[in-house]
Design an enzyme around this catalytic site. Structure first.
Site, PDB file in Angstrom:
ATOM      1  N   SER A  59      16.453  33.563  94.157  1.00 60.54           N
ATOM      2  CA  SER A  59      16.541  34.786  92.912  1.00 60.54           C
ATOM      3  C   SER A  59      15.886  34.070  91.774  1.00 60.54           C
ATOM      4  O   SER A  59      15.381  34.986  91.259  1.00 60.54           O
ATOM      5  CB  SER A  59      18.036  34.909  92.737  1.00 60.54           C
ATOM      6  OG  SER A  59      18.366  35.472  94.004  1.00 60.54           O
ATOM      7  N   ASP A  88      18.802  39.228  97.369  1.00 63.42           N
ATOM      8  CA  ASP A  88      20.115  38.434  97.008  1.00 63.42           C
ATOM      9  C   ASP A  88      21.049  39.730  97.046  1.00 63.42           C
ATOM     10  O   ASP A  88      20.812  40.798  96.776  1.00 63.42           O
ATOM     11  CB  ASP A  88      20.165  38.025  95.699  1.00 63.42           C
ATOM     12  CG  ASP A  88      21.160  37.046  95.353  1.00 63.42           C
ATOM     13  OD1 ASP A  88      22.144  37.002  95.971  1.00 63.42           O
ATOM     14  OD2 ASP A  88      20.938  36.077  94.553  1.00 63.42           O
ATOM     15  N   HIS A 124      24.575  39.278  96.143  1.00 68.68           N
ATOM     16  CA  HIS A 124      25.785  39.041  95.494  1.00 68.68           C
ATOM     17  C   HIS A 124      25.795  39.925  94.140  1.00 68.68           C
ATOM     18  O   HIS A 124      24.906  39.832  93.394  1.00 68.68           O
ATOM     19  CB  HIS A 124      26.021  37.575  94.941  1.00 68.68           C
ATOM     20  CG  HIS A 124      26.110  36.738  96.446  1.00 68.68           C
ATOM     21  ND1 HIS A 124      24.884  36.360  97.026  1.00 68.68           N
ATOM     22  CD2 HIS A 124      27.116  36.138  97.201  1.00 68.68           C
ATOM     23  CE1 HIS A 124      25.388  35.630  97.865  1.00 68.68           C
ATOM     24  NE2 HIS A 124      26.503  35.646  98.080  1.00 68.68           N
TER      25      HIS A 124
END
Length: 972
Positions: A556, A503, A505
């Protein structure tokens, strides 16, 4: 009938009754819904335990009632759940008022005595136009709507009934709970009959004696509403503190003992009375109210306190700046005393810290009765205060104070201009750099923390404060190194934060890190795409007190489970925090917590992180916090384990219920070109008109819609400051070309093949270019309603027709990492986070710009000419779904898109091993043109479909389950 009613009252004191229409009437006034379809829907409601009484209204016949009766036969009725010890209200959406909730704003303008515009519209019978006043209050930040129709020339009962019914037809307004406000019982009851959800009655009192009071209270309780009790009794209105408390205690005792009210459904209004009238007896009115709030909270545990705030300033009507300042100052002191909510104009509240010092002094002299001539002084002073909203005078008088006060001021207001000079002055005075950090700098940050906790500062301002703190510490760093000291020596604890493997972000994680650092925690930020072994190795090396995991994409969630399992395997016991957009309290409790014996806590946002971490690192607070968290998670798991779910339609039957269209050549939209096209180095200026600013404020934990959020009752000033800084930084990013926008999009011949979509090399359909795999709904729906797959909206192979599909991938994140690193090297977290948030907005704007061009170039959009507002509100033909979202909950399908578009080469966007897009400021999706195409959620699917899906994709079933389980598309 009476035994039935007695049983109903016993099983459900507040029964849930559902008797819907048989759909909507058609053009001839008839109803097309069939008994079986309606009965299936009510069967689903009853199976969920939502109903006590079921029936039918318009369009139903005895056949309907018979079918419904058979569908719900033998199913248990709704049983009341154990209530929470908090005030819970609802319109279409719930509102829970907790002790730690922000101040609840009750919008006052839908009141004929509180708004001239509303009164004029109501008096002229333009009630539909009056909905605009309600909508303004919603957009301005109201949490509850106060509706009052008490005007001598009005038929108040009729006006109340009509207006509330109109509100019920407007979902954007009806989402708020309603406060039915009247001094006449007949009007209150008329309003109660029209409320959906759980509202509030404002108000009842003891002025007519206990018998009438209890009669009205019991009726309100039967309607299921909360109640406001005014501080009146048989002797009249309470003015003094003692009388306010006495009446509140007596009323609450009657309501709880004799009317069946739980304390949390009682709201006491101790009467906000007007000050500054020139009458000596009125001078203590505001002070008496504030003290009464404090004492009522002690005397009547569990109740909420409210009041009509505008009453306090009525003596200064006509001078809005003075009134706004009085309201803000009064609320500041009343909220600190325990005020939970208030009736105010949701769009017009000054920020306490923005009131000029001289005006604030005069206002508080009156409110707090600090001097006998306070009213005369404010009257004289107010003559020179008029015009627009109150604004803080910008000056540098603060520079004349001692260095400690200067550092505090700089931290609170985010001013970096003088921080190095002031820090050096403090170093010379204190002798040791560590003493500066532990002394004036931490004292200033403590003030920031207190203001943030009290709701007087907001997240963007706190991040600015962190920037100042980092600059100061960076200046001191060489001196710290010289004396072999570390800033961590004074930290309250060490927190390791990471965005999990796969991930990319990290905006939310970074914000949490900044807020915790502001509260004197050492933050070890491991960045993005961090494997479990790295997280645990660093946590051990740093002797961490807490690990925090963040993620945005659904894979995630599975990675977080893996990290928890590894923590257990390695024998760790330190707390694990879970946060991110796709995480939830339920998933944390059901999937992650059972995998790890240590505390596992879901953190909703940055504002909750400090209290959570403080509790977990405090010897005194940790045990009760962990116990309460474990108990709450056990309850969530219990509810999840015993939930009843609607039966799944067998996969073969679900496929048979696909959306069937009469496919013709005319139905198919032909694009203006075929193949993929690149857009590299698109001028950022072209994206600016397409920016949707609302999600930008959400990223900073400011809930509301742009532009109304700029006038929000609570954080309007903070939102305006944030917006102004964002525009300055955005202009700099654009002018200096600090980030770049790359994209690729294309159109391809396509045919559906069952639940797959074949993407052809050309229109001869001789060779496959790619194949997209979609899932189909299996949740039981009403008879005749199709169970959808995205493949339904593409012409089937056997039709002989050639259909078309579009795909795109865009980014505005090229160059962003270098820009962020530069900001971070300058200890400027504020601009680092701001740049990421702006790049996200530019990427979404790129998608909208591209969408506009696509619709102009591609056949189905040529005649539409959608406006930007049409695009943002999805008013166009077709849909634009994306892999990983409800209609296509499999992120691995992005790999097919990337192959179709050659997206990594064409647009410099790569996929991580978890199929997250990198750079993070990227958007991708599919274009489907069918006029009937609509967004939907696949929901739960069964093992038979999973097996078929795995076969079609050529993947092991276990691998497919890995990607689908976190999306809740598949429950084993």
């Amino acid at each position: 009938m009476e035994p039935f009613l007695e049983e109903l009252q016993r099983t459900a004191p507040l029964p849930i009754v559902c008797y819907p229409n048989a759909g909507l009437p058609n053009a001839f006034g008839g109803y097309d819904e069939k008994p079986g379809a309606m009965a299936a829907t009510l069967h689903q409601y009853a199976t969920e335990g939502w109903l006590n009484v079921a029936g039918g209204c318009c369009g139903t016949t005895p056949e309907f009632i018979e079918a419904i009766a058979e569908a719900v036969r033998g199913l248990p009725p709704h049983r009341p759940v154990v209530p929470t010890p908090f005030l819970q209200l609802s319109g279409l959406e719930p509102l829970t008022v907790r002790p730690d909730s922000n101040f609840i704003v009750i919008g006052e303008r839908t009141n004929v005595t509180g708004s001239k515009r509303f009164a004029r519209l109501v008096a002229s019978g333009k009630l539909e136009d009056a909905l605009g006043v309600a909508r303004d209050q919603v957009d301005g930040g109201a949490n509850i709507l106060d509706v009052n129709m008490d005007e001598g020339l009005l038929d108040s009962e009729r006006a109340m009934t009509t207006f509330l019914r109109l509100i019920g037809s407007e979902p954007d307004i009806a989402k708020l709970p309603i406060m039915v406000d009247s001094s006449r019982w007949s009007v209150l009851e008329a309003g109660l009959k029209c409320l959906q959800g759980k509202g509030v009655v404002n108000s009842i009192s003891l002025k007519e004696g206990e018998e009438a009071f209890l009669e009205h209270a019991r009726t309100i309780r039967r309607y299921g509403a909360a109640v406001v009790v005014m501080a009146f009794d048989e002797a009249g209105q309470a003015v003094t503190v003692d009388r306010k408390v006495e009446i509140a205690r007596r009323a609450c005792d009657l309501l709880t003992r004799k009317a069946g009210f739980p304390p949390h459904d009682i709201i006491v209004d101790p009467n906000i009375l007007t000050v500054g009238t020139g009458i000596d007896e009125h001078d203590d009115y505001a002070l008496a109210y504030i003290e009464a709030v404090r004492r009522i909270k002690e005397a009547c545990p569990g109740v909420s306190i409210s009041g009509g705030v505008s009453n306090v300033s009525f003596a200064f009507r006509g001078n809005e700046p003075v009134r706004e300042a009085m309201h803000a100052a009064f609320l500041y002191h009343a909220i600190r005393a325990g005020l939970d909510m208030g009736i105010v104009n949701a769009g017009q509240l000054a920020v306490y810290d923005d009131i000029p010092a001289d005006l604030l002094e005069h206002v508080e002299d009156v409110l707090l009765h600090r001097r006998p001539d306070a009213t005369e002084r404010l009257v004289a002073f107010s003559a020179g205060v008029s015009g627009g909203p109150v604004e803080r005078a910008r000056d540098e008088a603060w520079r004349a104070g001692p260095v400690e006060r200067r550092l505090e001021h700089a931290l609170v207001h985010g001013i970096v201009d003088f921080i190095e000079a002031d820090t050096e002055e403090a170093r010379k005075r204190y002798g040791r750099p560590l003493a500066v950090i532990e002394g004036p700098l931490m004292a200033g940050m403590n003030v920031v923390g207190e203001l943030f906790g009290a709701g007087k500062m907001f997240l963007p301002q706190v991040v600015k404060s962190a920037r100042v703190m980092k600059r100061a510490v960076a200046y001191l760093q060489p001196y710290l190194a010289a004396e072999k000291a570390a800033g961590a020596a004074s930290a309250r604890g060490t927190v390791v934060l990471a965005t999990v493997k796969g991930d990319v972000h990290d905006i939310g994680k970074n914000i949490v890190g900044v807020v915790l650092a502001c509260n004197n925690y050492e933050i070890v930020d491991l960045g993005v795409m961090t494997p479990a072994d790295t997280i645990l190795r660093e946590a051990k090396a740093r002797n961490a007190d807490i690990i925090g995991l963040s993620g945005l994409i659904t894979p995630s969630l599975d990675e977080m489970v893996h990290v928890a399992q590894e923590m257990r395997r390695q024998g760790l016991t330190l707390p694990l925090l879970i946060g991110g957009a796709t995480t939830s309290k339920k998933h944390t409790a059901v999937k992650i917590a059972p995998e790890y014996p240590g505390p596992v806590v879901h953190v909703v946002d940055a504002s909750r992180a400090v209290d959570c971490v403080t509790s977990l690192t405090s010897p005194a607070l940790r045990a009760p916090f962990v116990t309460a968290n474990a108990a709450e998670q056990a309850a969530v798991r219990g509810a999840f384990a015993t939930r009843e779910t609607a039966p799944l339609v067998p996969f073969a039957a679900a496929r048979a219920r696909h959306a069937a269209f009469a496919w013709t050549e005319e139905l198919i939209a032909r694009p203006g070109f075929l193949g993929a096209r690149r857009l590299t180095g698109l001028p950022l200026e072209e994206l600016l008109p397409y920016i949707d600013w609302t999600p930008f404020f959400h990223a900073w934990e400011m809930k509301g819609t742009y532009p109304k959020i700029l006038e929000h009752a609570a954080y309007g000033k903070a939102a305006r400051d944030l917006f102004e800084h964002a525009k300055v930084l955005l202009a700099r990013m654009v002018d200096r070309k600090q980030v770049h926008a790359f994209g690729v999009y294309g159109f391809f011949p396509a045919s559906s093949d069952g639940d797959d979509v074949i993407v052809w090399e050309n229109e001869t359909r001789e060779r496959e270019r790619a194949r997209l795999h979609f899932l189909r709904q299996q949740s039981a729906k009403a008879d005749g309603e199709p169970l959808l797959s995205l493949a339904d909206f593409v012409a089937p192979r056997e039709s002989g027709l050639v259909d078309f599909i579009g795909a795109f991938a865009v980014t505005a994140g090229i160059g962003l990492e270098a820009l962020v690193h530069r900001f971070e090297a300058e200890h400027d977290d504020y601009d680092a986070i701001m740049a990421k948030a702006l790049s996200d907005r530019l990427a979404e704007a790129f998608a909208e710009l591209l969408h506009y061009r696509v619709r102009v170039e591609w056949g189905y959009g040529r005649d539409e000419r959608p406006s930007l507002d049409d695009l943002l509100h999805e008013r166009y033909r077709g849909i634009r779904p994306a892999p990983g979202y409800p209609a296509c909950p499999d992120h691995t399908e992005k790999a097919t898109l990337w192959a179709m578009l050659d997206a990594e080469s064409a647009a410099s966007i790569r996929l991580t091993e978890s199929f997250a897009m990198h750079p993070a400021a990227s958007v991708s999706g599919i274009y489907l043109a069918h006029p009937e195409a609509r967004y939907f959620s696949v929901g739960r699917v069964g093992r038979d479909q999973i097996a078929d899906y795995a076969r079609r994709k050529g993947m092991p079933v276990g691998e497919v389950e890995r990607w689908l389980r976190p999306n809740l598309a598949y429950e084993p």
